[in-house]
Write an enzyme that holds these catalytic residues in place. Structure first.
Site, PDB file in Angstrom:
ATOM      1  N   LYS A 143       0.838  -1.174   0.000  1.00 53.73           N
ATOM      2  CA  LYS A 143       0.000   0.000   0.000  1.00 53.73           C
ATOM      3  C   LYS A 143       0.883   1.237   0.000  1.00 53.73           C
ATOM      4  CE  LYS A 143      -1.665   1.800   3.759  1.00 53.73           C
ATOM      5  NZ  LYS A 143      -0.995   2.532   4.841  1.00 53.73           N
ATOM      6  N   ASP A 230      -5.076   6.342   4.691  1.00 52.54           N
ATOM      7  CA  ASP A 230      -3.919   5.608   5.209  1.00 52.54           C
ATOM      8  C   ASP A 230      -4.333   4.370   6.015  1.00 52.54           C
ATOM      9  OD1 ASP A 230      -1.050   5.376   5.757  1.00 52.54           O
ATOM     10  OD2 ASP A 230      -1.561   5.946   7.825  1.00 52.54           O
ATOM     11  N   HIS A 235      -6.700  -1.064   6.327  1.00 54.92           N
ATOM     12  CA  HIS A 235      -6.596  -1.898   7.533  1.00 54.92           C
ATOM     13  C   HIS A 235      -7.937  -2.054   8.274  1.00 54.92           C
ATOM     14  CE1 HIS A 235      -2.436  -1.531   6.656  1.00 54.92           C
ATOM     15  NE2 HIS A 235      -2.187  -0.437   7.337  1.00 54.92           N
TER      16      HIS A 235
HETATM   17  C1  BG6 Z   1       0.664   1.720   8.011  1.00 53.13           C
HETATM   18  C2  BG6 Z   1       0.313   3.184   7.988  1.00 53.13           C
HETATM   19  O1  BG6 Z   1       0.036   1.049   6.966  1.00 53.13           O
HETATM   20  O2  BG6 Z   1       0.254   1.155   9.244  1.00 53.13           O
HETATM   21  C3  BG6 Z   1       0.937   3.907   9.166  1.00 53.13           C
HETATM   22  O3  BG6 Z   1       0.753   3.771   6.775  1.00 53.13           O
HETATM   23  C4  BG6 Z   1       0.591   3.219  10.463  1.00 53.13           C
HETATM   24  O4  BG6 Z   1       0.525   5.270   9.195  1.00 53.13           O
HETATM   25  C5  BG6 Z   1       0.879   1.720  10.393  1.00 53.13           C
HETATM   26  O5  BG6 Z   1       1.378   3.808  11.483  1.00 53.13           O
HETATM   27  C6  BG6 Z   1       0.367   1.007  11.620  1.00 53.13           C
HETATM   28  O6  BG6 Z   1       0.803  -0.329  11.622  1.00 53.13           O
HETATM   29  P1  BG6 Z   1       0.987  -1.139  12.965  1.00 53.13           P
HETATM   30  O7  BG6 Z   1       1.311  -2.529  12.530  1.00 53.13           O
HETATM   31  O8  BG6 Z   1       2.087  -0.474  13.716  1.00 53.13           O
HETATM   32  O9  BG6 Z   1      -0.308  -1.035  13.697  1.00 53.13           O
END
Ligand code: BG6
Length: 480
Positions: A143, A230, A235
């Site tokens: 992404k 983002d 997610h």
């Molecule tokens: C990423 C985003 O995909 O996921 C970030 O671009 C974010 O902004 C991150 O901080 C969070 O991932 P995790 O695994 O730390 O929760």
């Protein structure tokens, strides 16, 4: 279980993601004995460098990001032996014949595009022109997969010129998290939950991804993106799908992805009054510690926080809202899905006895695991008083004291690429459907000129976000 032997080419092999996640993750898989003796990793980037230079860079990255594993010097040396490097020009022909030469026949070929999406087309085209990609080769893309529906469709079309859908692995690293997979096991390997998993018994669902980090250092990317693009489009959307989807007929890539896609299609458009956007402010706009300062854009209206109420228009979920929120610089790093069940139809105990609703809490991080809160009688002779106890399904203990043995999402996903298993990767139509739902939301606030609400760093987000639930007689779970 070791995977088949492979040549994995990491384009952007000297970049941030490769250094932080991909290469340390591969080292941990090596330590776990999952990487066959002759598997190789080939870094490919613009910088001129030889194998020794790349190995030194990877050793340093593992030292910095590899955690306790990085102290295993002998193993590290053996791992580094598997590393090679080819300098390539993504937009020209330089280096491609050398890369073609470096690839072995008869092993799995995988190409990780850890580069800006603008280069996806160039890489895909050259992999073909130079005879490097075979019909069995796989490509892995990161992404952001587009920034709206049109750009995502264009990216899909570009990749489709050279690769079939079965060769394309679109990463959403949330799908590689231990708890996310456990969620599917809990839902579909137990008879207990399924009868209750619907609007008749679930009052609402809360999905929270709270972060303590700000956008320091990534402002130029983030400011054009914001929390909606983002985090939510990918997610949080994936988490919502796994909670809301119908049981797939088999744990098979397309069976799972077909069900997720149906959920995205069933999402209702979000009304403007069902969204709260926020931006962390510090002592005030533009001051040190504020979003606008971190993003180096004094007038930015990009949201570093978003909360929204999402309705799913299908038989299973009609009437049960899903509340989503995510933000930066919040009180704690805490990601949780909470399934909040309805009240019992009739309480025989009366309110003063301390009744609380049952909640299934699925924690992604930290303290990965699940807890089901149930009511029991308070032990002792004090009469019939109710108390809430957790039925704990945590698995951190099984996987090491502080959960550090839990494989990182990237490690697991890369091994799935080598195995050829697409279940935990997004299909092109899923990504497009998610953008088709997200686009009007963003377009709405852009045309209205909505400004994000300020919130204090270290808080749980803007005050207005509380109202989203208060209005419906509900409240957010605490971020801690
Ligand atoms: C990423 C985003 O995909 O996921 C970030 O671009 C974010 O902004 C991150 O901080 C969070 O991932 P995790 O695994 O730390 O929760």
């Amino acid at each position: 279980i070791p995977v088949d032997s492979f040549d994995l080419v990491v384009f952007g092999g000297t970049g941030d993601l490769a250094r932080r996640k991909i290469l340390p993750g591969l080292f941990r898989r090596f330590l776990a004995g999952q990487m066959p003796e002759d598997a190789r990793i080939i870094g490919a980037a613009r910088a001129e460098m030889d194998d020794a230079g790349f190995r030194a860079l990877v050793a340093e990255a593992i030292g910095e990001f590899g955690g306790p594993a990085s102290r295993k010097a002998d193993e590290l040396a053996r791992f580094l032996d598997r590393l090679h490097y080819v300098a390539i020009d993504a937009k020209g022909d330089g280096g491609w014949p050398a890369l073609a030469q470096a690839m072995r026949p008869d092993v799995v070929r995988a190409f990780y595009f850890s580069v800006a999406p603008a280069l996806f087309g160039d890489l895909a085209e050259r992999l073909h022109r130079h005879g490097i990609a075979t019909p069995e080769s796989r490509i892995v893309v990161e992404k952001p997969f587009g920034r709206d529906l049109a750009s995502a469709c264009a990216l899909n079309a570009t990749l489709a010129e050279h690769f079939t859908e079965h060769q394309i692995y679109r990463i959403d690293h949330y799908l590689g998290k231990e708890t996310v997979q456990n969620l599917m096991a809990v839902r579909f390997a137990n008879i207990l939950f399924e009868p209750l998993w619907n609007a008749r018994h679930v009052d609402h669902v809360q999905i929270t991804v709270a972060e303590t980090v700000g956008v320091d250092g990534r402002g130029s990317y983030y400011d054009k993106s914001g929390a909606m693009r983002d985090m939510v489009q990918n997610h949080l959307m994936q988490l919502l799908c796994l909670i809301a989807m119908e049981p797939p007929y088999r744990f098979d890539p397309d069976a799972v992805r077909d069900e997720k896609l149906k959920v995205i299609h069933a999402l209702e458009p979000v009304r403007p009054e069902d969204i709260v956007r926020g931006q962390y402010r510090g002592a005030g706009k533009g001051t040190k510690g504020s979003y606008t300062d971190d993003a180096e854009n004094r007038d930015s209206r990009t949201e570093s926080y978003v909360a929204l109420k999402v309705n799913i228009a299908n038989w299973r979920w009609k009437g049960t809202p899903f509340y989503l929120r995510t933000g930066k610089k919040l009180r704690a790093r805490a990601s949780e899905i909470a399934i909040v069940f309805k009240e019992v139809p009739h309480s025989i105990f009366g309110e003063e006895e301390g009744w609380r609703e049952n909640v299934l809490s699925i924690r992604l991080q930290p303290n990965e695991g699940m807890t089901l809160s149930v009511m029991i009688k308070e032990p002792g002779p004090g009469g019939m008083r109710l108390t809430e106890v957790p039925l704990d399904m945590s698995f951190a203990d099984a996987l090491g004291e502080d959960g550090t043995d839990i494989p990182d999402a990237y490690e697991r996903l890369i091994m799935d690429v080598i195995r050829g298993n697409q279940t935990l990767f997004m299909r092109g139509d899923e990504v497009e459907a998610a953008w088709a739902w997200t686009d009007p939301i963003i377009a709405g606030w852009e045309t209205r000129g909505d400004k994000p609400r300020g919130y204090d760093p270290g808080s749980s987000g803007p005050e207005d976000a509380l109202m989203l639930l208060h209005r419906d007689g509900r409240r957010w779970r605490e971020i801690r």
